[in-house]
Design an enzyme around this catalytic site. Structure first.
Site, PDB file in Angstrom:
ATOM      1  N   CYS A 134      -7.629  47.743  31.072  1.00 22.98           N
ATOM      2  CA  CYS A 134      -6.291  48.298  31.247  1.00 22.98           C
ATOM      3  C   CYS A 134      -6.283  49.405  32.300  1.00 22.98           C
ATOM      4  CB  CYS A 134      -5.793  48.915  29.943  1.00 22.98           C
ATOM      5  SG  CYS A 134      -5.765  47.753  28.599  1.00 22.98           S
ATOM      6  N   ARG A 169      -9.339  45.889  38.311  1.00 25.99           N
ATOM      7  CA  ARG A 169      -9.974  46.122  37.014  1.00 25.99           C
ATOM      8  C   ARG A 169      -9.825  44.919  36.083  1.00 25.99           C
ATOM      9  NH1 ARG A 169     -10.085  51.937  36.191  1.00 25.99           N
ATOM     10  NH2 ARG A 169      -9.777  51.767  33.952  1.00 25.99           N
ATOM     11  N   ASN A 200      -4.978  53.028  27.514  1.00 26.45           N
ATOM     12  CA  ASN A 200      -6.178  52.281  27.888  1.00 26.45           C
ATOM     13  C   ASN A 200      -7.246  52.663  26.875  1.00 26.45           C
ATOM     14  OD1 ASN A 200      -8.550  51.373  29.092  1.00 26.45           O
ATOM     15  ND2 ASN A 200      -8.574  52.994  30.645  1.00 26.45           N
ATOM     16  N   GLY A 201      -7.899  51.665  26.263  1.00 26.65           N
ATOM     17  CA  GLY A 201      -8.944  51.962  25.279  1.00 26.65           C
ATOM     18  C   GLY A 201      -8.636  51.273  23.964  1.00 26.65           C
ATOM     19  N   LYS A 221     -23.531  35.200  37.588  1.00 34.27           N
ATOM     20  CA  LYS A 221     -22.524  35.046  38.658  1.00 34.27           C
ATOM     21  C   LYS A 221     -21.838  33.690  38.546  1.00 34.27           C
ATOM     22  CE  LYS A 221     -22.147  38.286  39.731  1.00 34.27           C
ATOM     23  NZ  LYS A 221     -22.724  39.582  39.696  1.00 34.27           N
ATOM     24  N   GLU A 245     -19.461  33.514  35.463  1.00 30.44           N
ATOM     25  CA  GLU A 245     -18.247  34.325  35.436  1.00 30.44           C
ATOM     26  C   GLU A 245     -17.192  33.866  36.421  1.00 30.44           C
ATOM     27  OE1 GLU A 245     -18.822  38.534  36.118  1.00 30.44           O
ATOM     28  OE2 GLU A 245     -20.406  38.170  37.545  1.00 30.44           O
ATOM     29  N   HIS A 256     -41.310  26.514  25.795  1.00 33.08           N
ATOM     30  CA  HIS A 256     -41.131  26.984  24.417  1.00 33.08           C
ATOM     31  C   HIS A 256     -39.745  26.613  23.891  1.00 33.08           C
ATOM     32  CE1 HIS A 256     -44.929  29.061  24.640  1.00 33.08           C
ATOM     33  NE2 HIS A 256     -44.555  29.517  25.835  1.00 33.08           N
ATOM     34  N   LYS A 281     -12.990  44.500  35.587  1.00 32.80           N
ATOM     35  CA  LYS A 281     -13.971  45.091  36.493  1.00 32.80           C
ATOM     36  C   LYS A 281     -14.655  46.291  35.856  1.00 32.80           C
ATOM     37  CE  LYS A 281     -16.044  45.710  40.453  1.00 32.80           C
ATOM     38  NZ  LYS A 281     -17.176  44.804  40.667  1.00 32.80           N
TER      39      LYS A 281
END
Ligand code: F6R
Length: 609
Positions: free
Chosen positions: A2, A27, A98-99, A486, A489, A505, A604
């Site tokens: 956020c 973000r 935000n949070g 990479k 995502e 294994h 981000k």
């Protein structure tokens, strides 16, 4: 994650709020909204999806007013719908946040029992109702916010405006970052934002709230209070954020631009830590005695954690110092034992990652010396550290980290040399040899980039895969991990990385003729071992993509493709092999048509746990 912004000024704010939100787009978010007050009346517009949807809404239903708050929401509690989008309103109170409010369920039950009706599934709505409840009980806005804050548990940054109050905004910070911008005589006004980049078009005079602080803003004042309600002053500094150019240049995506910037930003970072004339490292400003240090504890998240893993190999192998590396979200709750007089190193691009910040606080409470490698110099992690080692990568906008990662590796490599010199395991000749190898890195990366069209072709095949396996040994194992991350995502293809020796294994059971296996194998002292593991894959029909500076024949088995790397000193090999794995992920995502710079579900800057 956020993003919040707020403006009290002398011009209409709705458009300016959206402009500021655009600078926070990097973000990651999935809905957005703004609220303003005009003629004492509070009103808001919200939209699901990207900011252009909010702009369309504001075009058809404009908002007037010279005070307002805005928000980009990255869903935590409740789906990314318009109803759940901020700002939230209760009575005449409007909040952006935000949070995470960890005790929101308890608060919600209590408020519902008091007759408050919840419209959303969010944790934020409790804040609006709490403040509104205080005000219906007779509190003035400032008192209402102060009392409400005492009920909230969790980490947050929030901003509140009040119907009928066109010259009042209240903000608060606990954990999440919160910047205040100060206007000037020509353009009076006050601004708040999640970072200084959001406020760069309006002002470069910035101060930051500290943990527990809250602030009462008018158009031309900011009164800051600490957790106990005592008025405090916080340093105002001139932010560099405005000088940072945030555009794609000639590239299709920020990620492509940032991949291509690597030779330049690594050179810039190197020149900070290396005396080029003397061919020596220069950490004269770093006040840590590595000779007597018992251990170095590293924690970070995601890509920065993989940089930490590379750092462990480099610092142990070349610097002769034992290193522990942890994922910050695990470290913070493990209550690890810490040696007296020890040091802890935090690696972070944003400098705001909640888990890394919490691990830092833990280490501080254990009297560790705090070192950080950060890209955002004004960030919370940088400000909380005793010693900051900057990466000079410039703003990284693409959600998938690229240039920040290789700059982190650059600092870690230079630091490994410095530690080795201090501990007496690197003599002057070796120091010069290693420094020379680092100085070669920008040129070698440019050489890899000049062959990107081959990687583009190869990626068109990779884009049909359902699963991809990455293998590496030693210092190449974290690069395999980074390659798999990479790819996952930004292309959404499932990918996993294994230490090549671990293959038999278990994971070797996955190999068949449909499985691409990307092997990162620079010609180092583990090369032969990696080659034998690769041959085991080939014997079972796996499609091998070989990334190496050795010749293809050295593989001794059938290769599906090869990405040939320039010869480099083994000390810097991770910096070189990071580039093809970035390009493979980038071009695969481009072939698949995904949103490369803002992949689904990702943020981000991860400012919540
Ligand atoms: C992946 C990526 C993330 C970040 C992680 C830590 O491409 O960018 O895994 O590395 O969220 O972020 P910072 O470095 O800002 O602490």
């Amino acid at each position: 994650m956020c993003g919040i912004v707020g403006i009290i000024g002398t011009e209409p704010v709705a458009e300016r709020l959206v402009d500021a939100l655009k600078r926070l787009e990097y973000r990651g978010y999935d809905s957005a909204g703004v609220a303003t007050i005009h003629n004492h009346v509070l009103d808001r517009r919200r939209a699901k999806g990207k900011l252009k949807e909010l702009e369309k809404r504001l075009h058809t239903e404009p908002l007037e007013g010279m005070i307002g708050i805005g928000h980009t929401r990255w869903a935590t509690h409740g789906k990314p719908t318009e109803v759940n989008a901020h700002p939230h309103i209760s009575g005449g109170v409007s909040v952006v946040h935000n949070g995470i409010i960890e005790n929101f369920k308890t608060l919600r039950a209590e408020l519902e029992a008091d007759g408050y009706v919840f419209e959303t599934e969010t944790d934020t709505e409790v804040i609006a109702h709490l403040i509104a409840r205080e005000m219906t009980r007779g509190a003035e806005p400032q008192q209402a916010v102060q009392t409400s804050l005492t009920h909230l548990e969790g980490a947050f940054a929030l901003a509140v405006i009040f119907a009928g109050h066109e010259d009042l905004m209240i903000g608060a910070r606990r954990g999440s970052p919160f910047a205040i911008g100060y206007g000037n005589d020509e353009e009076p006004g006050m601004y708040i934002g999640s970072d200084a980049i959001a406020l760069a078009p309006f002002t470069n005079k910035i101060s930051y709230l500290e943990d527990g602080d809250w602030v009462v803003l008018t158009k031309n004042s900011a009164a800051i209070y600490d957790e106990d309600g005592a008025e405090v002053s916080r340093k105002i500094s001139l932010s560099q954020a405005g000088a940072l150019i945030v555009d794609k240049g000639n590239h299709r995506h920020f990620m492509a631009k940032e991949i291509h910037e690597q030779p330049d930003v690594i050179s810039r970072t190197l020149s900070h830590y290396i005396d080029l004339g003397a061919e020596r490292v220069d950490f004269s400003e770093l006040d840590i005695d590595f000779k007597t240090l018992p251990r170095l504890t590293v924690s970070a998240c995601g890509t920065a954690y993989y940089a930490g893993l590379v750092g462990k190999y480099l610092i142990e192998r070349w610097g002769g110092l034992p290193v522990d590396v942890d994922i910050a979200s695990e470290f913070r709750y493990r209550e690890p034992l810490m040696a007296d007089g020890g040091a802890a190193l935090f690696i972070s691009q944003s400098g705001e990652t909640a888990d890394s910040l919490a691990s830092l606080s833990y280490c501080k409470s254990k009297a560790q010396k705090i070192i950080s490698i950060v890209n955002v110099q004004e960030s919370s992690i940088a400000r909380e550290s005793d010693e900051v080692l900057p990466t000079l990568a410039g703003p990284e906008i693409g959600v998938a980290s690229t240039k920040a990662f290789t700059c982190q590796l650059t600092v870690l490599a230079a630091l490994a040399i410095h530690i080795g010199v201090q501990r007496g395991v690197i003599n002057e000749a070796l120091e010069k040899e290693l420094v020379r190898s680092l100085v070669e890195v920008p040129r070698l990366i440019s050489e890899v980039l000049s062959h990107e069209s081959d990687i583009d072709d190869l990626s068109s095949q990779l884009s049909h895969a359902k699963d991809v396996l990455y293998l590496g040994r030693g210092v190449s194992f974290p690069i395999a991990l980074e390659g798999a991350l990479k790819l996952k995502e930004i292309s959404y293809i499932h990918a996993e990385a294994y230490a090549a020796g671990e293959l038999k294994h278990g994971p070797i059971a996955l190999i068949d003729e449909t499985m691409p296996v990307i092997v990162v194998a620079p010609e180092d002292d583990l090369f032969d071992k990696t080659i034998s593991n690769m041959q085991e894959v080939a014997a079972r029909g796996g499609r091998i993509i070989f990334i190496s500076d050795a010749d293809g024949e050295a593989a001794g088995c059938e290769l599906s493709s090869m990405i040939k790397l320039p010869k480099a000193h083994t000390f810097v090999s991770p910096l070189i092999s990071a580039i093809p794995v970035q390009l493979l992920a980038y071009y695969t995502a481009v072939h698949m048509g995904t949103d490369v710079d803002q992949p689904r579900n990702l943020a981000k800057s991860v400012t919540v746990e």
